[in-house]
Design an enzyme around this catalytic site. Sequence first.
Site, PDB file in Angstrom:
ATOM      1  N   GLU A 113       0.471  -1.462  -0.014  1.00 50.07           N
ATOM      2  CA  GLU A 113       0.098   0.182   0.009  1.00 50.07           C
ATOM      3  C   GLU A 113       0.623   1.213  -0.337  1.00 50.07           C
ATOM      4  O   GLU A 113       2.235   0.692   0.422  1.00 50.07           O
ATOM      5  CB  GLU A 113      -0.763  -0.296   1.432  1.00 50.07           C
ATOM      6  CG  GLU A 113      -1.482  -1.230   1.381  1.00 50.07           C
ATOM      7  CD  GLU A 113      -1.708  -1.445   2.973  1.00 50.07           C
ATOM      8  OE1 GLU A 113      -2.759  -0.487   3.707  1.00 50.07           O
ATOM      9  OE2 GLU A 113      -1.883  -2.076   3.314  1.00 50.07           O
ATOM     10  N   LYS A 115       2.343   4.588   1.902  1.00 48.79           N
ATOM     11  CA  LYS A 115       2.405   5.746   3.197  1.00 48.79           C
ATOM     12  C   LYS A 115       1.673   6.762   2.803  1.00 48.79           C
ATOM     13  O   LYS A 115       2.728   7.613   2.372  1.00 48.79           O
ATOM     14  CB  LYS A 115       3.733   4.744   3.739  1.00 48.79           C
ATOM     15  CG  LYS A 115       3.840   5.637   4.656  1.00 48.79           C
ATOM     16  CD  LYS A 115       5.067   5.115   6.029  1.00 48.79           C
ATOM     17  CE  LYS A 115       4.774   5.257   6.829  1.00 48.79           C
ATOM     18  NZ  LYS A 115       4.787   7.019   7.096  1.00 48.79           N
ATOM     19  N   ASP A 117       0.722  10.133   3.582  1.00 47.44           N
ATOM     20  CA  ASP A 117       1.294  11.028   4.761  1.00 47.44           C
ATOM     21  C   ASP A 117       0.542  12.163   5.157  1.00 47.44           C
ATOM     22  O   ASP A 117      -0.221  13.283   4.935  1.00 47.44           O
ATOM     23  CB  ASP A 117       2.139  12.526   3.835  1.00 47.44           C
ATOM     24  CG  ASP A 117       2.866  13.030   5.407  1.00 47.44           C
ATOM     25  OD1 ASP A 117       3.461  12.109   6.048  1.00 47.44           O
ATOM     26  OD2 ASP A 117       4.292  13.529   4.209  1.00 47.44           O
ATOM     27  N   TYR A 224      -7.064   2.530   5.784  1.00 43.93           N
ATOM     28  CA  TYR A 224      -6.056   0.577   5.736  1.00 43.93           C
ATOM     29  C   TYR A 224      -5.682  -0.142   6.341  1.00 43.93           C
ATOM     30  O   TYR A 224      -4.876  -1.471   6.350  1.00 43.93           O
ATOM     31  CB  TYR A 224      -4.268   1.705   5.246  1.00 43.93           C
ATOM     32  CG  TYR A 224      -3.485   2.192   6.788  1.00 43.93           C
ATOM     33  CD1 TYR A 224      -3.430   1.854   8.089  1.00 43.93           C
ATOM     34  CD2 TYR A 224      -4.000   3.698   6.598  1.00 43.93           C
ATOM     35  CE1 TYR A 224      -2.843   2.578   9.018  1.00 43.93           C
ATOM     36  CE2 TYR A 224      -3.100   4.358   7.758  1.00 43.93           C
ATOM     37  CZ  TYR A 224      -2.587   3.135   8.379  1.00 43.93           C
ATOM     38  OH  TYR A 224      -2.504   3.877  10.248  1.00 43.93           O
ATOM     39  N   LYS A 311      10.900   3.323   2.647  1.00 41.77           N
ATOM     40  CA  LYS A 311      11.259   5.166   2.548  1.00 41.77           C
ATOM     41  C   LYS A 311      11.254   5.187   1.321  1.00 41.77           C
ATOM     42  O   LYS A 311      12.651   4.896   0.780  1.00 41.77           O
ATOM     43  CB  LYS A 311      11.721   5.647   3.601  1.00 41.77           C
ATOM     44  CG  LYS A 311      10.406   5.679   4.975  1.00 41.77           C
ATOM     45  CD  LYS A 311       9.203   5.977   4.701  1.00 41.77           C
ATOM     46  CE  LYS A 311       8.980   6.711   6.388  1.00 41.77           C
ATOM     47  NZ  LYS A 311       9.044   8.082   6.708  1.00 41.77           N
ATOM     48  N   CYS A 405      29.821  22.192  29.656  1.00 42.67           N
ATOM     49  CA  CYS A 405      28.616  22.883  29.422  1.00 42.67           C
ATOM     50  C   CYS A 405      27.586  24.069  29.104  1.00 42.67           C
ATOM     51  O   CYS A 405      28.113  24.875  29.823  1.00 42.67           O
ATOM     52  CB  CYS A 405      27.054  22.331  30.258  1.00 42.67           C
ATOM     53  SG  CYS A 405      25.048  22.138  30.228  1.00 42.67           S
ATOM     54  N   CYS A 408      25.170  25.594  32.231  1.00 45.97           N
ATOM     55  CA  CYS A 408      26.121  25.397  33.497  1.00 45.97           C
ATOM     56  C   CYS A 408      27.219  26.002  33.474  1.00 45.97           C
ATOM     57  O   CYS A 408      27.576  25.710  34.728  1.00 45.97           O
ATOM     58  CB  CYS A 408      25.841  24.429  34.862  1.00 45.97           C
ATOM     59  SG  CYS A 408      26.124  22.743  34.315  1.00 45.97           S
ATOM     60  N   CYS A 423      27.321  16.101  30.503  1.00 49.37           N
ATOM     61  CA  CYS A 423      27.667  17.484  31.612  1.00 49.37           C
ATOM     62  C   CYS A 423      26.819  16.548  32.914  1.00 49.37           C
ATOM     63  O   CYS A 423      25.902  16.219  33.086  1.00 49.37           O
ATOM     64  CB  CYS A 423      26.186  18.335  31.558  1.00 49.37           C
ATOM     65  SG  CYS A 423      26.494  19.590  33.180  1.00 49.37           S
ATOM     66  N   CYS A 429      22.444  21.312  36.529  1.00 50.10           N
ATOM     67  CA  CYS A 429      22.495  22.072  35.416  1.00 50.10           C
ATOM     68  C   CYS A 429      20.117  22.634  35.282  1.00 50.10           C
ATOM     69  O   CYS A 429      19.582  20.953  35.221  1.00 50.10           O
ATOM     70  CB  CYS A 429      23.125  21.062  34.897  1.00 50.10           C
ATOM     71  SG  CYS A 429      22.472  21.668  32.787  1.00 50.10           S
TER      72      CYS A 429
END
Length: 669
Positions: A113, A115, A117, A224, A311, A405, A408, A423, A429
């Site tokens: 089938e 796909k 969207d 479907y 895809k 980081c 922080c 980090c 943080c």
Amino acid sequence: MSEAIQLIIENLRTELRQHNHNYYVLDNPTLSDYEFDLKLKELEKLENEYPQFADPNSPTQRVGGGLTKNFETVTHKNRMYSLDNSYSKEDLLDWEKRIQKITGVNELEYTCELKYDGASINLTYENGSLKSAVTRGDGFQGDNVTTNIKTIKSIPLIIDSSFSDFFEIRGEIILPLNGFQKMNEEREAAGEEMYRNPRNTASGSLKLQDSSEVAKRPLDCLLYHIVGDRLPVDSHFDALETARELGFKVPKAIQLCKSIDEVFQFITEWDVKRHDLPYETDGIVVKVNNLHLQDELGYTAKAPRWAIAYKFKAEQESTVLNEITYQVGRTGAITPVANLEPVQLAGTIVKRASLHNADQIEKLDIRENDTVYVEKGGEIIPKIVAVDLGKRPLNSVPTMYATHCPDCQTELIRKEGDAKHYCPNEFGCPTQITGKIQHFISRKALNIDGLGSETVELLFKERLIQNYADLYDLTIEQIIPLERMAQKSAENMIEGIHKSKDIPFEKVLFGLGIRFVGETVAKKLAKHFKSIEKLMNVTFDELVAVDEIGERIAQSIVDFSNDLGNILIVDRLKRYGLQLEVSKESEEGQTDILNGKSIVVSGVFHVMSRNELKKSIEDNGGKVSSSISKKTSFIVAGDNMGPSKLVKAESLGVSIISETDYLKLLGGE
């Protein structure tokens, strides 16, 4: 007299439904718009005069008018899984080999089938009437958008009930390209901002509060997949053909393929023809056609084993990378982000793309001010795939990866064998703190209504919370003074926090945010250890002894359990009354009769459905396995068990029992 009026009303409804089907599903109108409108007005007049004959599924209800302030969250009876993706013929061949190995069937049929969207929807029909329409959501639960869905003319509100008393049918709500273009032309003429792409516009339409506004949009629904117990069909292709006969709009671009080579031919054909379609599609879905084999193959934690999406090659565009910045995740993982000159890609404007990690940047030698090629991985997440070295500025310098980081300023660490930098300032943080709380309140975890990500950041900024346990100390008086917070909003938030105390242990465990403990692992741990107290006091060796709990997960749990901050937070959650152990209600009907046993289910059953049988095995302490091995304790076999499975079972000395024998085993006979 009233019986005669009722008959007139019913006849009008039947006639209008047929004309509606002819126009919107078959694309073959048998009545002019003017004549249709006259009959609809006649029906509307009769329904108003004789309200005792009202019907929520009457054709008059499609015009909308119902207002929905808050969309009810509904748990799906059958989970809506995602699909695994493939990008090459080699991926599909590997998929086929896995199926052949599990089922023991070498010659397989497939249904191919397109796909679509759009926005996924689950329609439930009971006794021939549309009962509900629920969005996919997170796959486990979605939003009830029935009022809005009823305005979509291609969705039948009434069908022949002889097919099944109760079933679900799934599809995509789409916005055809010509309808999308017309909507944008109208918005442009009105001086309003135009919609970006059909998919997001279709999805957003489902959550409009006024259904009469939804009715004005040219939405369509392509079906479907049918889900139900003991459906009167044996194959997926036949199920779709039956759905078409029942009045559902099942696209004609479906093909029954007798081999994987025919699947490849279908893909090659539609890779070209898709550009002429009246709606967007981004690939092909390939499904094992035999429904009994689908049952036997079952599901992984995320996707059906019996289906895969192929895809099409992702759309690619070039643009300039202006700057590389760095994001901190809730676990402290650092993700480099490419900030791009805006470019249109696959229907959306792309401004940012993930660079994944330091190794990827080094591998492609990505630098600021480079001209780069961007594509959507699976046409969803933008990523940089290459650099146009011919356009690199003369003053270009190699990218030096961040050392501290961005939130922080703590120096980053990178453990051996790990692709990402981290980090380590877990409890100091800001982004990690708010990220953990946002994960805790999320739909798959504590699912706290009235509390969103932005509010969490605001509460943290105002120093009202520092961790997720602080949520349970909040009061309405503390919240009302906050920006954009009214009395009702504050009350809803506190009520949502209070209700979260009833969320089951497995979801609370997932919400704690222990690294590597996802939904599936959390369920397994909750079922095995029964309580947070026991889990936080087990040893590393006891953890790895649990089926499917590896060393990485075990070490993460040990580290979490040994941290004083975590111990204090969990202790507070206990005192606040959260569910930190498996409830007695959830364990009702569960035993340890099959504890430690690995069981394969194969064939067609009569007393129980396959899903009921699998649940029964798990409820009684067993593990359901998809393939036969030396570790298999026994096979529960129904009709039509694959001959190769029988041969393998005999060669390994694995015993085979019937459905009746299995039920006797549970009964202790």
